[in-house]
Write an enzyme that holds these catalytic residues in place. Structure first.
Site, PDB file in Angstrom:
ATOM      1  CD1 TRP A   1      -3.073   1.697   0.949  1.00 44.22           C
ATOM      2  CD2 TRP A   1      -1.517   2.368   1.956  1.00 44.22           C
ATOM      3  NE1 TRP A   1      -3.568   2.716   1.024  1.00 44.22           N
ATOM      4  CE2 TRP A   1      -2.488   3.426   1.849  1.00 44.22           C
ATOM      5  CE3 TRP A   1      -0.417   2.790   2.777  1.00 44.22           C
ATOM      6  CZ2 TRP A   1      -2.587   4.568   2.530  1.00 44.22           C
ATOM      7  CZ3 TRP A   1      -0.301   4.216   3.235  1.00 44.22           C
ATOM      8  CH2 TRP A   1      -1.593   5.098   3.281  1.00 44.22           C
ATOM      9  CG  HIS A   2       3.334   2.202   3.309  1.00 42.81           C
ATOM     10  ND1 HIS A   2       2.921   1.295   3.680  1.00 42.81           N
ATOM     11  CD2 HIS A   2       3.162   3.159   3.974  1.00 42.81           C
ATOM     12  CE1 HIS A   2       2.371   1.527   5.052  1.00 42.81           C
ATOM     13  NE2 HIS A   2       2.693   2.940   5.083  1.00 42.81           N
ATOM     14  N   GLY A   3       3.864   1.645  -1.225  1.00 43.79           N
ATOM     15  CA  GLY A   3       4.591   1.997  -2.555  1.00 43.79           C
ATOM     16  C   GLY A   3       4.855   0.761  -3.437  1.00 43.79           C
TER      17      GLY A   3
END
Lengths: 471, 345
Positions: A325-327
């Site tokens: 989700w973060h990257g």
């Protein structure tokens, strides 16, 4: 628009003036807030408002149908429509190039000579936040855990409310939409506390993250050299402090700005670097994302209801997807995987080697947790695996011939700032800024406030983007 | 919580603190000044989109920036030029952008500072990335970036404390710059660049002129000379082959659409000029460039009225000399019929 910009200062003053003027009734005030929120987003890239509109219209329609539809199959289809649109946006805009790159690698590894140019898709700011927020509405509607938004205006404002639009906190419908039903104004104390929080948030971002830590972190992580162990640790500590101040700063600003409008947003950080273990960490770091992942991923995956093995699998899948989700990079997946591993090890320790946490061993445990978190940040910040691995090797002195790239003052600066940060978190872990402010004399609080504004003014900053905008 | 009381105390203290800070730095000789940043460059780059055949655009490094004074040029030619020179930069990326991303077919004056023009075509190298950052900002700037810039102008031009220049001058007074001045030991053992102080004042129309202090204070001018010496010694060898090939390809395209290019070598003096003559002998670099470009070219050494000008810090002209240089240069170019005075045509 960034909170740490002159445009935002002017924007906020105008919005507050209109909000507190007697020109509008409550409905028109909400319309004004909605328009202001679109303007806030459009100042970055106007065409991408279309995605917000599509997300809003689809989830409003899905929610409307889910509120009246009793046929389980049709209910599921409405939920699937909402999730496909939102996750489809995420897949295309955020993971398009990542998926293509991996597809090409796999194709080539099995002997298919396939080449594809990166699509070069622009990542819409805050897409991970607002898609998760709107999905929570339709999922809750599906499970009949929340009521349908009363009007389209209330729902659109929930999706787009400018203080938390681009980097959270990710707010659930029942926490925010209901606040739009009745006229809201901040009391003088609420307004001033909101202003104090805005100051504190900007101070964290502009002074602590950008002015004191970012350069050291960038120097270390952007260096192409094999660096000395001390430099690797200091660079990692600098990033550790930078990402906390950057993101917690944004959340504090968002909470403060909303409070100035009389709207209450949930806390997103509670002194995470004084966490006693990793379960505690995820109750203190990016709280609204962790609770989203718990409620909409971990629990549907079985949670702890189907035995230990299934629980560990659910935990690991949740953390891996949380990392992604973060990257859109495998380094983020590894970051998530490390956190998943820590959580599993912690649960095993609790089961097989339980011990009591006292005030004497607490700080030691917090320090161990903080150190392990720092190791994970290496993967989060490093541009690729070779760099991350070099950093890990340098940090544990497997790389003794590393180059010294930091000056003594940089090391002292980072160690002092991060050391104070850790101690502050430890001392504050069972309290809050508000509780501390309530116990502080008004004169001292005023002095602290003035010092923060003064340093903010001389720091100026060059309008660096918040790190979490890219997620 | 008695927040009203805290707020009033904070407000009072902040007014006192900021006023004292501002007055202190003014008492140290500082005055409000616009930052020469990428936002300002991008604002002028935008003018290229509507420029006509009669317009003149200046590319180059800091010499073309300091030495061509916009007002004088306008007086002499009747038209204000678009100043897009950039300190410490190769002119190749910005000229490449002009040729490949616009339809401009007017006149380009391209300043040739040998150490930068012939430096490199490697995107990560400083002379390239400095200007490429500005070009990229022009394409990537958001509406918020534009409004931030416009809102910052009255603050920058009226308050000394607004001094966070992206050039990172050693005498900037923002928090990061103040902290950068603290040195403890020499852990890395890297050669340290001497302090580099701001020595020019820029206006909103991107007219750059040398500060009076640089002209009047020899010790200050010497501090700048030390920086040129440091940069000269630490620079990698020139890459004439790649830079020439890159430039000539763009020039060919520019000529094909009837664009007019003028090469300009601005004055340098003292040790700096000696160093340049050693590393970049005129016959091997400038003369070869002129020959292969086959465009009008002006070298200050070739004109009696220009060749004896002296640069206070060995690389740029004082404001008065720059005005004289601009007048004389415009006169020569007009006499050569390369450009015409739009007021008298």
């Amino acid at each position: 628009m960034l909170f740490n910009s002159l445009s935002f200062v002017v924007f906020l003053v105008i919005v507050l003036a209109l909000y507190y003027s007697k020109l509008f009734n409550w409905t028109n005030k909400k319309r004004m807030l909605l328009l202001a929120s679109y303007l806030f987003y459009a100042m970055w890239n106007p065409p991408l408002i279309l995605l917000l509109w599509i997300s809003t219209v689809v989830d409003w329609s899905a929610g409307k149908r889910l509120a009246i539809e009793e046929n389980q199959r049709k209910r599921k289809l409405w939920l699937l429509l909402s999730m496909s649109i939102n996750l489809g946006f995420l897949a295309f805009f955020k993971y398009g190039d990542f998926l293509l790159e991996n597809f090409v690698s796999i194709a080539n590894s099995i002997g298919l000579n396939f080449e594809a140019k990166p699509m070069g898709i622009l990542l819409p700011m805050g897409i991970s936040f607002y898609t998760f927020q709107t999905m929570s509405y339709t999922i809750d509607m599906y499970h009949k855990k929340t009521e349908r938004a009363r009007t389209f205006l209330d729902f659109a404002l929930y999706v787009t409310f400018f203080p938390q639009l681009v980097a959270g906190p990710i707010v659930r419908a029942k926490e925010l939409i209901t606040q739009f039903y009745e006229p809201k104004t901040a009391t003088t104390n609420q307004f001033l506390w909101g202003l104090f929080l805005l100051t504190l948030g900007l101070f964290q971002k502009v002074v602590m993250a950008d002015s004191l830590l970012a350069d050291t972190s960038d120097t270390v992580f952007d260096s192409g050299q094999l660096i000395h162990g001390i430099d690797a640790w200091v660079g990692t500590l600098a990033f550790s402090g930078q990402i906390f101040f950057d993101f917690a700063g944004y959340s504090t600003c968002a909470i403060g700005i909303a409070l100035m409008l009389g709207i209450i947003l949930p806390d997103n950080f509670r002194y995470p670097y004084a966490s006693l273990g990793f379960s505690d960490l995820w109750k203190r770091w990016h709280i609204t994302l962790s609770s989203w992942l718990r409620d909409y991923l971990y629990i549907p995956l079985g949670g702890n209801r189907h035995g230990i093995t299934r629980m560990y699998v659910a935990l690991m899948v949740t953390m891996l997807l949380g990392g992604l989700w973060h990257g859109a990079a495998w380094t983020f997946v590894v970051w998530g995987g490390l956190h998943g591993t820590y959580l599993i090890l912690e649960r095993l320790q609790r089961k097989h080697l339980p011990f009591e946490i006292t005030k004497w061993n607490g700080i030691f445990l917090a320090f161990i947790t903080f150190s392990c978190v720092n190791i994970t940040w290496t993967f989060f910040r490093a541009p690729d695996f070779p760099k991350a691995w070099n950093m890990i090797k340098s940090m544990f002195y497997m790389q003794t011939d590393g180059v010294k790239i930091l000056e003594t003052f940089d090391i002292i600066k980072v160690c002092t700032v991060v050391g104070i940060l850790f101690l502050c978190h430890w001392l504050m872990r069972n309290t809050s800024v508000k509780e501390v402010a309530q116990k502080t004399s008004p004169v001292f609080l005023g002095i602290v406030w003035a010092i923060m504004i003064f340093i903010l003014c001389i720091a100026q900053g060059s309008g660096e983007q918040f790190i979490y905008f890219q997620f | 919580m008695k927040l009203k009381q805290s707020f009033l105390i904070a407000l009072t203290l902040i007014i006192i603190a900021l006023t004292s800070w501002e007055l202190y730095w003014r008492s140290q000789g500082k005055y409000p000044n616009l930052n020469d940043d990428k936002a300002l460059w991008a604002m002028h780059r935008a003018n290229v989109e509507t420029a006509s055949k009669d317009d003149v655009i200046i590319f180059g490094s800091s010499r073309a920036y300091f030495d061509i004074q916009i007002d004088e040029w306008e007086k002499a030619t009747g038209k204000k030029p678009i100043q897009l020179a950039s300190p410490g930069s190769s002119p190749l990326p910005s000229f490449h952008d002009l040729v490949n991303n616009t339809s401009f077919n007017g006149t380009v004056i391209l300043g040739v500072t040998p150490g930068l023009f012939f430096s490199t075509t490697y995107p990560g190298a400083d002379p390239w990335s400095r200007i490429q950052t500005k070009v990229d900002h022009f394409y990537n700037r958001t509406y918020a970036d534009r409004s931030n810039f416009w809102l910052s102008i009255p603050l920058q031009t009226n308050l000394v404390l607004m001094s966070a220049d992206e050039e990172l001058w050693s005498d900037d007074i923002d928090l990061k710059s103040l902290l950068r001045r603290v040195k403890i030991g020499d852990r890395t053992g890297n050669p340290q660049m001497p302090p580099f102080y701001s020595f020019g004042d820029v206006r909103l129309d991107r007219n750059m002129s040398m500060t009076k202090r640089t002209v009047q204070d020899t010790a200050f001018a010497n501090s700048i000379i030390k920086v040129w010496s440091y940069l000269g010694k630490s620079a990698p060898p020139p890459d004439k082959k790649s830079t020439m090939a890159f430039f000539l390809e763009d020039l060919k395209k520019f000529k094909e659409r009837n664009g007019k290019l003028i090469l300009l070598r601005c004055p340098s003096s003292g040790g700096n000029r000696m160093g340049e003559n050693m590393v970049f002998p005129r016959v091997d670099f400038w003369d070869d460039l002129v020959e292969q470009s086959d465009v009008p070219s002006y070298h200050f050494e070739d004109y009696d009225q220009l060749k004896d000008l002296t640069c206070p810090e060995e690389s740029h002209l004082s404001k008065e000399d720059a005005e004289y240089f601009t007048r004389e240069l415009a006169k020569i170019i007009i006499e050569d019929g390369i450009i015409i005075n739009s007021k008298t045509k």
